[in-house]
Motif scaffolding. Structure first.
Motif, PDB file in Angstrom:
ATOM      1  N   CYS A   1       0.872  -1.243  -0.133  1.00  0.00           N
ATOM      2  CA  CYS A   1       0.072   0.064  -0.067  1.00  0.00           C
ATOM      3  C   CYS A   1       0.884   1.309   0.003  1.00  0.00           C
ATOM      4  O   CYS A   1       1.908   1.401   0.712  1.00  0.00           O
ATOM      5  CB  CYS A   1      -0.885  -0.033   1.366  1.00  0.00           C
TER       6      CYS A   1
ATOM      7  N   TYR B   1       0.426  -2.130   4.601  1.00  0.00           N
ATOM      8  CA  TYR B   1      -0.506  -3.332   3.996  1.00  0.00           C
ATOM      9  C   TYR B   1       0.192  -4.066   2.902  1.00  0.00           C
ATOM     10  O   TYR B   1       0.467  -3.033   1.983  1.00  0.00           O
ATOM     11  CB  TYR B   1      -1.916  -2.874   3.829  1.00  0.00           C
TER      12      TYR B   1
ATOM     13  N   HIS C   1      -5.189  -7.114  -4.783  1.00  0.00           N
ATOM     14  CA  HIS C   1      -4.516  -5.833  -3.877  1.00  0.00           C
ATOM     15  C   HIS C   1      -5.303  -4.412  -4.473  1.00  0.00           C
ATOM     16  O   HIS C   1      -5.596  -3.686  -3.814  1.00  0.00           O
ATOM     17  CB  HIS C   1      -3.217  -5.519  -4.107  1.00  0.00           C
TER      18      HIS C   1
ATOM     19  N   ASN D   1     -10.074  -1.206   0.518  1.00  0.00           N
ATOM     20  CA  ASN D   1      -9.062  -0.853   1.877  1.00  0.00           C
ATOM     21  C   ASN D   1      -9.676  -0.357   2.884  1.00  0.00           C
ATOM     22  O   ASN D   1      -9.863   0.824   3.226  1.00  0.00           O
ATOM     23  CB  ASN D   1      -7.871  -0.036   1.299  1.00  0.00           C
TER      24      ASN D   1
END
Length: 104
Positions: A77, A82, A90, A95
């Protein structure tokens, strides 16, 4: 399949002589037809050597091994620490720690 042959499958440069006996699918190569015919069966001949996962397609096995049996988490991230194993997951996973979903 060589790149030249592959390009011809998309440009119409070769006649699609191989046809499925279950649907209207046609292709230029026997190997593609063989792979296609698996979709009409319950057979799952490709087996993971690390678990009891079975699939019809080698590409699915590759994805399974990358996401389930690989401890590498290369996708990080931009805002926090993360990490994720798979780029698609992803980008598509909400998120929750930032309250948004990244776009593809």
């Amino acid at each position: 399949m060589a790149l030249t042959q592959h390009v011809l499958t998309h440009t119409g440069g070769r006649e699609k002589l191989h046809e499925c006996d279950k649907c209207e699918f046609r292709t230029t190569t026997k190997s593609v037809l063989k792979n296609h015919k698996l979709m009409h069966t319950a057979m799952k001949p490709t087996v993971c050597n690390l678990s009891d996962f079975r699939t019809k397609y080698r590409t699915s096995l590759r994805a399974h091994k990358q996401t389930v049996h690989n401890d590498e988490r290369p996708w990080i991230c931009d805002i926090c620490d993360y990490t994720n194993r798979c780029l698609t997951a992803h980008k598509r996973t909400p998120n929750s720690h930032h309250g948004e979903t990244l776009s593809l």
